[in-house]
Design a protein around this motif. Structure first.
Motif, short mmCIF file in Angstrom:
data_model
loop_
_atom_site.label_atom_id
_atom_site.label_comp_id
_atom_site.label_asym_id
_atom_site.label_seq_id
_atom_site.Cartn_x
_atom_site.Cartn_y
_atom_site.Cartn_z
N GLN A 1 0.85 -1.19 0.00
CA GLN A 1 0.00 0.00 0.00
C GLN A 1 0.88 1.24 0.00
N GLU B 1 -4.02 8.32 5.25
CA GLU B 1 -4.72 7.27 4.51
C GLU B 1 -4.21 5.89 4.93
N ARG C 1 -5.46 5.39 8.67
CA ARG C 1 -6.90 5.33 8.88
C ARG C 1 -7.55 4.27 8.02
N ARG C 2 -7.02 4.09 6.82
CA ARG C 2 -7.65 3.11 5.94
C ARG C 2 -6.61 2.10 5.46
N ALA D 1 -5.04 -0.91 3.85
CA ALA D 1 -5.61 -1.64 2.73
C ALA D 1 -5.73 -3.13 3.01
N ALA E 1 -2.98 -3.10 8.73
CA ALA E 1 -3.63 -2.68 9.98
C ALA E 1 -2.89 -3.24 11.19
N ARG F 1 -4.77 2.96 15.12
CA ARG F 1 -5.86 3.42 14.27
C ARG F 1 -6.09 4.91 14.48
N ASP G 1 -19.65 4.29 12.47
CA ASP G 1 -19.41 3.01 11.78
C ASP G 1 -19.13 1.96 12.84
#
Lengths: 348, 264
Positions: A210, A216, A219-220, A222, A227, A233, A296
């Motif tokens: 990634q 990015e 937080r996100r 891939a 992660a 996070r 979420d």
């Protein structure tokens, strides 16, 4: 500016395969990955110390895949500095200039200039063996910079330094980048990536999985790997106000934190497992309590991740039982508490 | 502080070692003691002896210098590169150490005597191998060059490759990297290999005897005096030669050791 396309190389036990990434002019690109994923091979291939088995390297739009190392003008600072032990610091720094045919006068002048800039003038006549880790690292930087490379590659530049030398070196690296130098920095330490990167490439098992700007990536992520490897996070840029109780201000919020760092810009990191969710504003020792709305909620490998908008989006990791017991769902209003001691500050 | 005591068995080992040391030292000492200062002074004034000592020192030094220039770069390749049959090449380099030196001399004659390509080529440019300086140097080099190559190769192998990579990255050409990084860092090994080659060349007898009885190097002179006049006449020459060799050897070792300190 620097473009790597489908690069593969096997060298002994290490290998990189099908690596692609793109570094823009003036970027501070951090390649983040655990040790042994082939980060060093990647740097050696870009500089031309070894040649790739497959793939292309483009520099300023020109292919340099097969270009001899001495013609590339891509600086490299080695992890162990690789200073020449049989030469003085001055001769180490002058080496690149002399090798490129610079005369004595110009070499002397430029060596003095870079030495002044990196504050190494006082030990120019010493041998590398007598230097501390931080001093040696500055000499290695000076030696690479004096040849005015168009791009500087750094292999774990902070790992051999003690904590106090580290923050100085970080500031120096940032200053160099801000003065316009494109940099590629390899590390296994996500804090370094946060503190320095304008873009990050995450490496896993010999390939880049990634790339993107830090927020990015964090937080996100891939992939599950990213992660887990990143492990955090919640991270936010802001300003530290020191004093009796340190405060961190970001996005209109104020957070109490525990740190002995100096005032200034920086980032905070909060692990999602340290964020507590409750239905009422609880009376606990947690100094930071914020109201917010769940935006979420989704299962992850271990438990349930809940995203709460408290002005910024913050992730909390809870067990499935807690999520069900509290009746957590999107749109629900909750309170989040964060202990000041669970907030980690990284100076910028 | 506890003093380290010797185990009884180690005392036995040391006793055995002492016998070996005695075996080396006793003959030399005996020779030295049975030679008077007057004999030595007289021998030193003998122009034949002085000439042969000078010839031996210089021939061996010349052979060492010439072969250093040729074989040190090759030692670098041996240390750094992988190539087919590398083990065979390493074996060939050690070959002169194991073959009898008179046989080495005979073999050498086969390629440098008159009527051979090298012999004739040398003759045309005025270099005489058989019975000449070039032949002496060739014979000395043949038996002693493995010491230089092996030492230099080990020296280069000990230079961290990272440093050479760093130098290349700074824009140095491979030749410049070799001359400014690899050689200076392997210098001690190269120097001590050279000293070893030089000393070994100087003490060579068999190979030189076959290739060039004249001009006479000192080991040949000692042999000749022993054969013609007996022990009494050979001994002072031997003592003198050993003394000269030892003196040079010590001086060079000290110089080489001094460099080590400077590099600290």
């Amino acid at each position: 500016m620097l473009k790597v396309e489908g690069l593969s190389k096997k060298l002994g036990d290490f290998a990189v395969r099908d690596v692609s990434f793109d570094v823009g002019r003036g970027d501070y690109f951090v390649l983040l990955g655990a040790s042994g994923v082939g980060k060093t091979i990647l740097l050696e291939t870009i500089t031309g110390i070894t040649f790739p088995d497959a793939g292309r390297i483009l520099f300023d739009g020109r292919e340099i895949t097969q270009e001899p190392i001495q013609n590339r003008n891509i600086g490299l600072v080695f992890q162990d500095q690789a200073l020449f032990p049989h030469m003085t610091v001055r001769k180490n720094i002058a080496y690149g200039l002399r090798s490129r045919g610079a005369g004595r006068g110009r070499t002397y002048k430029q060596t003095e200039e870079i030495a002044r800039d990196l504050e190494i003038t006082s030990f120019l006549e010493r041998r590398p063996g007598t230097l501390s880790g931080g001093e040696a690292q500055r000499v290695a930087l000076a030696r690479a910079l004096v040849t005015e490379p168009k791009c500087l590659l750094l292999d774990e530049p902070l790992s051999s330094l003690d904590v106090s030398a580290r923050s100085g070196m970080r500031a120096l690296l940032r200053r160099l980048n801000r003065s316009g130098l494109t940099m590629v920095h390899v590390t296994h330490d996500y804090e370094e990536a946060i503190a320095l990167a304008t873009r990050i490439g995450v490496m896993e098992r010999g390939t880049v999985v990634q790339t993107g700007p830090p927020d990015e990536i964090f937080r996100r992520p891939a992939s599950e790997f990213v992660a887990r490897f990143i492990g955090i996070r919640n991270f936010f840029p802001g300003v530290l106000i020191a004093g009796g109780d340190a405060e961190f201000r970001f996005s209109g919020l104020v957070l109490s934190i525990l740190t002995d760092a100096k005032e200034g810009e920086g980032y905070i990191i909060i692990r999602s497992e340290d964020v507590i969710i409750s239905l009422e504003p609880s009376r606990t020792s947690a100094r930071n309590v914020f109201a917010g709305v769940i935006t979420d909620i989704f299962p992850v490998r271990l438990g349930i991740e809940v995203i709460v908008d408290i002005g910024v989006e913050i992730a909390a990791l809870v067990t499935k039982e807690s999520a069900e017991g509290l009746g957590l769902e999107c749109g629900k209003r909750v309170w989040t508490s964060i202990k000041a001691s669970a907030v980690r500050f990284v100076e910028a | 502080m506890t003093r380290k005591r010797f185990e009884p068995v180690h005392l036995i080992f040391m006793g055995l070692g002492g016998l070996v040391l005695l075996f080396i030292v006793a003959p030399l000492l005996g020779m030295l003691l049975s030679t008077t200062g007057g004999q030595l002074a007289e021998t030193a004034r003998d122009p034949e002896v002085a000439g042969s000592v000078r010839l031996t020192l210089l021939a061996s030094m010349g052979a060492t210098l010439i072969f250093a220039v040729v074989s040190v770069p090759f030692a670098y390749i041996l240390a750094r590169k992988r190539f087919p049959l590398k083990q065979l090449v390493n074996g060939i380099i050690d070959l002169p150490i194991v073959i009898p030196h008179s046989a080495a001399g005979i073999a050498l004659l086969g390629i440098i005597s008159r009527g051979t390509l090298i012999g004739d080529l040398g003759e045309r440019v005025g270099v005489r191998f058989v019975g000449g300086y070039a032949g002496i140097m060739a014979a000395m080099a043949f038996v002693s060059v493995p010491f230089l190559i092996n030492a230099a190769r080990d020296g280069f192998a000990a230079v961290p490759e990272q440093l050479e990579k760093a130098a290349l990255n700074l824009g140095a050409s491979p030749l410049r990297v070799f001359l400014t990084i690899s050689v200076p860092m392997a210098w001690r090994s190269i120097l001590s290999g050279s000293i070893l080659m030089w000393a070994r060349g100087m003490s060579e007898f068999g190979a030189v005897l076959v290739v060039a009885y004249h001009p006479m190097i000192t080991p040949v002179l000692i042999y000749e005096r022993f054969g013609a006049f007996g022990l009494k006449y050979a001994r002072p020459v031997a003592v003198l030669f050993i003394g000269v060799c030892l003196a040079f050897f010590v001086v060079l070792r000290v110089v080489a050791g001094g460099r080590r300190h400077a590099e600290g």
